[in-house]
Write a protein that holds these residues in place. Structure first.
Motif, PDB file in Angstrom:
ATOM      1  N   ARG A  62       0.813  -1.220   0.000  1.00  0.00           N
ATOM      2  CA  ARG A  62       0.000   0.000   0.000  1.00  0.00           C
ATOM      3  C   ARG A  62       0.844   1.266   0.000  1.00  0.00           C
ATOM      4  O   ARG A  62       0.302   2.366  -0.065  1.00  0.00           O
ATOM      5  CB  ARG A  62      -0.934  -0.002   1.218  1.00  0.00           C
ATOM      6  N   LEU A  65       3.665   4.269  -4.781  1.00  0.00           N
ATOM      7  CA  LEU A  65       2.914   5.286  -5.529  1.00  0.00           C
ATOM      8  C   LEU A  65       3.349   5.390  -6.986  1.00  0.00           C
ATOM      9  O   LEU A  65       2.611   5.920  -7.812  1.00  0.00           O
ATOM     10  CB  LEU A  65       3.064   6.658  -4.857  1.00  0.00           C
ATOM     11  N   ARG A  66       4.545   4.887  -7.299  1.00  0.00           N
ATOM     12  CA  ARG A  66       5.040   4.923  -8.680  1.00  0.00           C
ATOM     13  C   ARG A  66       5.620   3.563  -9.022  1.00  0.00           C
ATOM     14  O   ARG A  66       6.286   2.944  -8.200  1.00  0.00           O
ATOM     15  CB  ARG A  66       6.121   6.009  -8.840  1.00  0.00           C
ATOM     16  N   ARG A  70       3.690  -2.837 -15.966  1.00  0.00           N
ATOM     17  CA  ARG A  70       3.869  -4.249 -16.302  1.00  0.00           C
ATOM     18  C   ARG A  70       5.264  -4.758 -15.929  1.00  0.00           C
ATOM     19  O   ARG A  70       5.740  -5.735 -16.513  1.00  0.00           O
ATOM     20  CB  ARG A  70       3.554  -4.486 -17.782  1.00  0.00           C
ATOM     21  N   ARG A  75      10.132   0.519 -19.723  1.00  0.00           N
ATOM     22  CA  ARG A  75       9.138   1.597 -19.604  1.00  0.00           C
ATOM     23  C   ARG A  75       9.445   2.479 -18.407  1.00  0.00           C
ATOM     24  O   ARG A  75       9.867   1.997 -17.359  1.00  0.00           O
ATOM     25  CB  ARG A  75       7.740   0.990 -19.498  1.00  0.00           C
ATOM     26  N   VAL A  77       9.020   4.835 -15.066  1.00  0.00           N
ATOM     27  CA  VAL A  77       8.131   4.775 -13.909  1.00  0.00           C
ATOM     28  C   VAL A  77       7.057   5.839 -14.046  1.00  0.00           C
ATOM     29  O   VAL A  77       7.284   6.916 -14.599  1.00  0.00           O
ATOM     30  CB  VAL A  77       8.893   4.981 -12.573  1.00  0.00           C
ATOM     31  N   ARG A  78       5.875   5.526 -13.518  1.00  0.00           N
ATOM     32  CA  ARG A  78       4.779   6.507 -13.527  1.00  0.00           C
ATOM     33  C   ARG A  78       3.841   6.211 -12.374  1.00  0.00           C
ATOM     34  O   ARG A  78       3.966   5.204 -11.680  1.00  0.00           O
ATOM     35  CB  ARG A  78       4.064   6.514 -14.872  1.00  0.00           C
ATOM     36  N   GLY A  79       2.881   7.090 -12.170  1.00  0.00           N
ATOM     37  CA  GLY A  79       1.976   6.962 -11.034  1.00  0.00           C
ATOM     38  C   GLY A  79       1.121   5.713 -11.122  1.00  0.00           C
ATOM     39  O   GLY A  79       0.660   5.348 -12.195  1.00  0.00           O
ATOM     40  N   VAL A  80       0.891   5.074  -9.961  1.00  0.00           N
ATOM     41  CA  VAL A  80       0.101   3.834  -9.968  1.00  0.00           C
ATOM     42  C   VAL A  80      -1.331   4.070 -10.454  1.00  0.00           C
ATOM     43  O   VAL A  80      -1.970   3.133 -10.944  1.00  0.00           O
ATOM     44  CB  VAL A  80       0.044   3.142  -8.584  1.00  0.00           C
ATOM     45  N   PHE A  81      -1.844   5.301 -10.362  1.00  0.00           N
ATOM     46  CA  PHE A  81      -3.225   5.533 -10.816  1.00  0.00           C
ATOM     47  C   PHE A  81      -3.342   5.500 -12.344  1.00  0.00           C
ATOM     48  O   PHE A  81      -4.448   5.503 -12.875  1.00  0.00           O
ATOM     49  CB  PHE A  81      -3.766   6.864 -10.276  1.00  0.00           C
ATOM     50  N   THR A  82      -2.193   5.475 -13.046  1.00  0.00           N
ATOM     51  CA  THR A  82      -2.236   5.310 -14.507  1.00  0.00           C
ATOM     52  C   THR A  82      -1.937   3.867 -14.896  1.00  0.00           C
ATOM     53  O   THR A  82      -1.741   3.572 -16.073  1.00  0.00           O
ATOM     54  CB  THR A  82      -1.217   6.230 -15.219  1.00  0.00           C
ATOM     55  N   THR A  83      -1.876   2.963 -13.912  1.00  0.00           N
ATOM     56  CA  THR A  83      -1.565   1.551 -14.168  1.00  0.00           C
ATOM     57  C   THR A  83      -2.557   0.665 -13.419  1.00  0.00           C
ATOM     58  O   THR A  83      -3.284   1.130 -12.546  1.00  0.00           O
ATOM     59  CB  THR A  83      -0.155   1.166 -13.672  1.00  0.00           C
ATOM     60  N   ARG A  84      -2.531  -0.617 -13.747  1.00  0.00           N
ATOM     61  CA  ARG A  84      -3.354  -1.586 -13.026  1.00  0.00           C
ATOM     62  C   ARG A  84      -2.526  -2.367 -11.993  1.00  0.00           C
ATOM     63  O   ARG A  84      -2.929  -3.444 -11.558  1.00  0.00           O
ATOM     64  CB  ARG A  84      -4.028  -2.545 -14.011  1.00  0.00           C
ATOM     65  N   ARG A  88      -0.911  -0.182  -4.517  1.00  0.00           N
ATOM     66  CA  ARG A  88      -1.567   1.130  -4.560  1.00  0.00           C
ATOM     67  C   ARG A  88      -2.148   1.394  -3.185  1.00  0.00           C
ATOM     68  O   ARG A  88      -2.280   0.483  -2.377  1.00  0.00           O
ATOM     69  CB  ARG A  88      -2.640   1.143  -5.641  1.00  0.00           C
ATOM     70  N   PRO A  89      -2.505   2.659  -2.886  1.00  0.00           N
ATOM     71  CA  PRO A  89      -2.934   2.971  -1.513  1.00  0.00           C
ATOM     72  C   PRO A  89      -4.102   2.112  -1.016  1.00  0.00           C
ATOM     73  O   PRO A  89      -4.106   1.678   0.144  1.00  0.00           O
ATOM     74  CB  PRO A  89      -3.310   4.451  -1.610  1.00  0.00           C
TER      75      PRO A  89
ATOM     76  N   ASP B  40       2.310  11.628  -6.112  1.00  0.00           N
ATOM     77  CA  ASP B  40       3.140  10.814  -7.002  1.00  0.00           C
ATOM     78  C   ASP B  40       2.326   9.779  -7.773  1.00  0.00           C
ATOM     79  O   ASP B  40       2.693   9.389  -8.886  1.00  0.00           O
ATOM     80  CB  ASP B  40       4.223  10.080  -6.194  1.00  0.00           C
ATOM     81  N   ALA B  41       1.236   9.308  -7.192  1.00  0.00           N
ATOM     82  CA  ALA B  41       0.423   8.280  -7.843  1.00  0.00           C
ATOM     83  C   ALA B  41      -0.339   8.824  -9.045  1.00  0.00           C
ATOM     84  O   ALA B  41      -0.818   8.060  -9.880  1.00  0.00           O
ATOM     85  CB  ALA B  41      -0.553   7.669  -6.834  1.00  0.00           C
ATOM     86  N   LEU B  42      -0.449  10.172  -9.133  1.00  0.00           N
ATOM     87  CA  LEU B  42      -1.149  10.812 -10.258  1.00  0.00           C
ATOM     88  C   LEU B  42      -0.219  11.092 -11.433  1.00  0.00           C
ATOM     89  O   LEU B  42      -0.678  11.536 -12.494  1.00  0.00           O
ATOM     90  CB  LEU B  42      -1.775  12.135  -9.794  1.00  0.00           C
ATOM     91  N   ASP B  43       1.071  10.836 -11.240  1.00  0.00           N
ATOM     92  CA  ASP B  43       2.060  11.162 -12.259  1.00  0.00           C
ATOM     93  C   ASP B  43       1.716  10.484 -13.591  1.00  0.00           C
ATOM     94  O   ASP B  43       1.641   9.258 -13.672  1.00  0.00           O
ATOM     95  CB  ASP B  43       3.443  10.699 -11.772  1.00  0.00           C
ATOM     96  N   VAL B 123      -8.044   5.094  -8.296  1.00  0.00           N
ATOM     97  CA  VAL B 123      -8.171   5.520  -9.690  1.00  0.00           C
ATOM     98  C   VAL B 123      -7.412   4.499 -10.527  1.00  0.00           C
ATOM     99  O   VAL B 123      -6.301   4.102 -10.161  1.00  0.00           O
ATOM    100  CB  VAL B 123      -7.562   6.926  -9.902  1.00  0.00           C
ATOM    101  N   LYS B 124      -8.027   4.078 -11.632  1.00  0.00           N
ATOM    102  CA  LYS B 124      -7.385   3.112 -12.526  1.00  0.00           C
ATOM    103  C   LYS B 124      -7.594   3.560 -13.965  1.00  0.00           C
ATOM    104  O   LYS B 124      -8.604   4.184 -14.277  1.00  0.00           O
ATOM    105  CB  LYS B 124      -8.035   1.719 -12.370  1.00  0.00           C
ATOM    106  N   PRO B 125      -6.680   3.186 -14.855  1.00  0.00           N
ATOM    107  CA  PRO B 125      -6.913   3.480 -16.267  1.00  0.00           C
ATOM    108  C   PRO B 125      -7.958   2.516 -16.829  1.00  0.00           C
ATOM    109  O   PRO B 125      -8.094   1.390 -16.355  1.00  0.00           O
ATOM    110  CB  PRO B 125      -5.541   3.227 -16.904  1.00  0.00           C
TER     111      PRO B 125
END
Lengths: 133, 133
Positions: A62, A65-66, A70, A75, A77-84, A88-89, B40-43, B123-125
């Protein structure tokens, strides 16, 4: 905001590293075992239905955050909210499955990548177009 | 299984009875206000993205297992897991939205039917085809 388990995933998948990243990437059939207390909430679920299963990914972290999407070293690193990523929190899993059999409190489903023992927290129908709701 | 709020919905919608049943049925624009701890998770989130927002429907009932879909008196009662009713054992909202603007910790989004003050939990893609992941 306390979640209650309403059932448990039973699957041949036991190891996160060996599990497919998404259900439609080679996941085996699995069984959703529901608690007797939610039997009424399953009324109307039928073989052939497409459902969204929400789980609590109890083996996830939890504090992440980044991530690299996959786990691909090529690739950035990026925010977990743009990944599955399961990390994540609030590690809620969202799985689109197809019901292949209904037997009381047990639903047999296709395309579920969750690990054996994962708690189930909700089930929703896939929404069709506005006219079909 | 304790959820933590990662942000809050800000919306003109304040009354459940007056809110649209789904985001694409006339919901106004809304703002997702995220807590600084998850910046950071929104990155990587950008204007134009389609996202799945998971919320905690804090004004829902958790003891309802069967409902009439869409509160339509002409339809028979059925299990909440075959409906998108907010009333369910774990009232997690699942909302498909379109990002129209990003301003730091604030995302302006279209098609969100959640009420003002609703806690955001994930939040998820939206997943594209296997080739696009």
């Amino acid at each position: 905001m306390e979640l209650v388990a309403i059932g448990t995933v039973r699957s041949p998948l036991t190891d996160r590293a060996a599990a497919p990243k998404q259900g439609d990437e080679g996941a085996p059939e699995a069984t959703l075992e529901f608690d007797a207390g939610v039997a009424d909430a399953l009324d109307g679920v039928a073989s052939g239905d497409e459902l969204l299963v929400l789980t609590w990914l109890d083996r996830a972290r939890r504090d992440v955050l980044r991530v690299r999407p996959r786990d691909d070293p090529a690739r950035p690193v990026r925010g977990v909210f743009t990944t599955r990523s399961p990390d994540r929190p609030n590690p809620i899993g969202l799985h689109r499955v197809r019901v292949v059999a209904v037997d009381g409190l047990h639903l047999r489903v296709r395309d579920l990548e969750a690990l054996d023992g994962t708690p189930i927290v909700d089930v929703k129908p896939v929404l069709g177009g506005v006219d079909e709701r």
